[in-house]
Design a protein around this motif. Structure first.
Motif, short mmCIF file in Angstrom:
data_model
loop_
_atom_site.label_atom_id
_atom_site.label_comp_id
_atom_site.label_asym_id
_atom_site.label_seq_id
_atom_site.Cartn_x
_atom_site.Cartn_y
_atom_site.Cartn_z
N ILE A 23 6.18 -14.35 26.36
CA ILE A 23 6.48 -15.14 24.52
C ILE A 23 5.88 -14.13 23.90
O ILE A 23 4.17 -14.56 24.24
N TYR A 24 5.80 -13.96 22.91
CA TYR A 24 4.98 -13.32 22.40
C TYR A 24 5.58 -14.18 20.39
O TYR A 24 6.39 -14.25 20.24
N PHE A 25 4.54 -14.66 19.32
CA PHE A 25 3.97 -14.62 18.53
C PHE A 25 3.92 -13.47 17.07
O PHE A 25 2.61 -13.50 17.90
N ASP A 26 4.43 -13.81 16.61
CA ASP A 26 4.30 -12.37 15.59
C ASP A 26 4.12 -13.11 14.18
O ASP A 26 5.16 -13.99 13.66
N LYS A 27 2.84 -12.86 13.87
CA LYS A 27 2.92 -14.00 12.78
C LYS A 27 3.16 -12.95 10.73
O LYS A 27 2.86 -12.46 11.13
N TYR A 28 3.99 -13.70 10.30
CA TYR A 28 4.70 -13.26 9.59
C TYR A 28 3.42 -12.70 7.76
O TYR A 28 2.56 -14.35 7.64
N ASP A 29 3.41 -12.35 6.90
CA ASP A 29 2.25 -11.99 5.63
C ASP A 29 2.97 -13.17 4.46
O ASP A 29 4.57 -13.60 5.17
N ASP A 30 3.38 -13.39 3.31
CA ASP A 30 3.39 -14.31 2.32
C ASP A 30 5.05 -12.91 2.10
O ASP A 30 6.41 -13.22 1.81
N GLU A 31 5.59 -11.53 2.21
CA GLU A 31 6.21 -11.08 2.34
C GLU A 31 7.37 -11.08 3.27
O GLU A 31 7.93 -10.06 4.22
#
Length: 332
Positions: A23-31
């Motif tokens: 399992i991977y977690f991709d962290k988003y920025d405000d965009e």
């Protein structure tokens, strides 16, 4: 945030996805662009708490189910919204016999009251021990007497409610920062002030820890004895949490407030609702998980608090399935 009790917290928006057999977690920025990726090794995860907006597909959820990973999902205001519990051949909660015995015990008014009364008695004693620890006098005798006289679930609930009101009033003698955390009345959905917000968050965590441990037994979490299950999807974890909220939750709140590890600055208001900052959540979770992984002597064994909670669930199961006497856990 990763801790050593196999619990993971997601506090930032992003995407949880399966890639190969992990399992991977991709962290988003405000965009909503990916700014960082973190691997969550599937063999090192038991449960995931999601406290932010997270994208996930059914392929990922099926993979989590295949590996018995439990999801706890919270609203943007940190209130609990639901669980995703694996329902696969690997799941352990699969005993028809235990389910039947649990239903029969629930329908047996004498047995149901017996279990509910013991849970409430232990709750009262563990609350009172907190008061004693902080040098606050609290006479439990009238409440225990009223509890022994209670014959029905509503009467037991009435005793518990009356006691809990007085117990919360004692918090003002325990918590030193009375300017920011004076307790007046218990409020929920949403909590009206900072102290209620703190109580709600910590209680919710303990409910979910109890639920996770119940899932590791053969008990069905839908059937509680003190808390009415008719209009709830789950209720047994609420029963079990009554025993452990004073020990794990209330003591954490007292300690963090009196040591000023949590102050009024750790809260923020969004759309009129009070919530913790992400930094405050991390501080609380560090303390909570440290507590849950502590080992204490219980029954001649060194056990973590999670193991003690699971042992308590199995004691209930023994009472339900084998008519064994049930004596709840009192932390001395």
């Amino acid at each position: 945030m990763q801790k050593n009790d196999r619990t993971h917290f997601i506090l930032n928006p992003g995407r949880l996805r399966r890639q190969d057999n992990n399992i991977y977690f991709d962290k988003y920025d405000d965009e909503m662009s990916v700014v960082a990726t973190k691997i969550l090794p599937i063999n090192a995860v038991d449960e995931i708490y999601i406290l932010a907006k997270v994208d996930m597909d059914s392929y990922t959820m099926a993979f989590l189910a295949d590996n018995n990973v439990l999801l706890h999902i919270f609203s943007p205001y940190q209130s609990f919204r639901g669980n995703f519990f694996p329902n696969t051949s690997n799941s352990v909660n699969k005993s028809g016999f235990v389910l039947l015995q649990q239903l029969r015990s629930f329908d047996d008014e004498i047995k149901r009251s017996y279990i509910a009364r013991e849970i409430t008695r232990v709750h009262i004693l563990n609350d009172a021990l907190n008061c004693k620890k902080y040098g606050v006098k609290f006479d439990t005798a009238p409440h225990i007497s009223a509890l022994e006289a209670a014959k029905t679930i509503p009467e037991i609930m009435a005793v518990e409610g009356s006691f809990q009101k007085l117990y919360y009033e004692k918090w003002n003698e325990i918590i030193t920062d009375q300017k920011s955390f004076k307790f007046t009345v218990r409020s929920k959905r949403p909590p009206a002030d900072k102290i209620n917000s703190f109580i709600s968050y910590v209680n919710t965590r303990i409910y979910n820890v109890c639920l996770s441990e119940i899932y590791k037994t053969e008990l069905d979490p839908r059937i509680g004895f003190l808390h009415e299950p008719n209009y709830r999807s789950l209720s047994l974890h609420l029963d079990l949490a009554e025993i452990f909220k004073p020990i794990l939750g209330d003591t954490l709140i007292f300690s963090m407030l009196n040591k000023k590890e949590i102050t009024a600055k750790d809260f923020e208001t969004n759309a009129g609702r009070i919530k913790f900052t992400n930094e405050a959540v991390q501080k609380i979770e560090m303390k909570m998980i440290s507590k849950l992984t502590d080992q204490i002597e219980a029954g001649g064994q060194k056990l973590t608090w999670r193991q003690i909670i699971r042992r308590e669930a199995n004691r209930l199961k023994k009472c339900i399935c084998e008519n064994a006497p049930y004596e709840g856990f009192v932390y001395q």
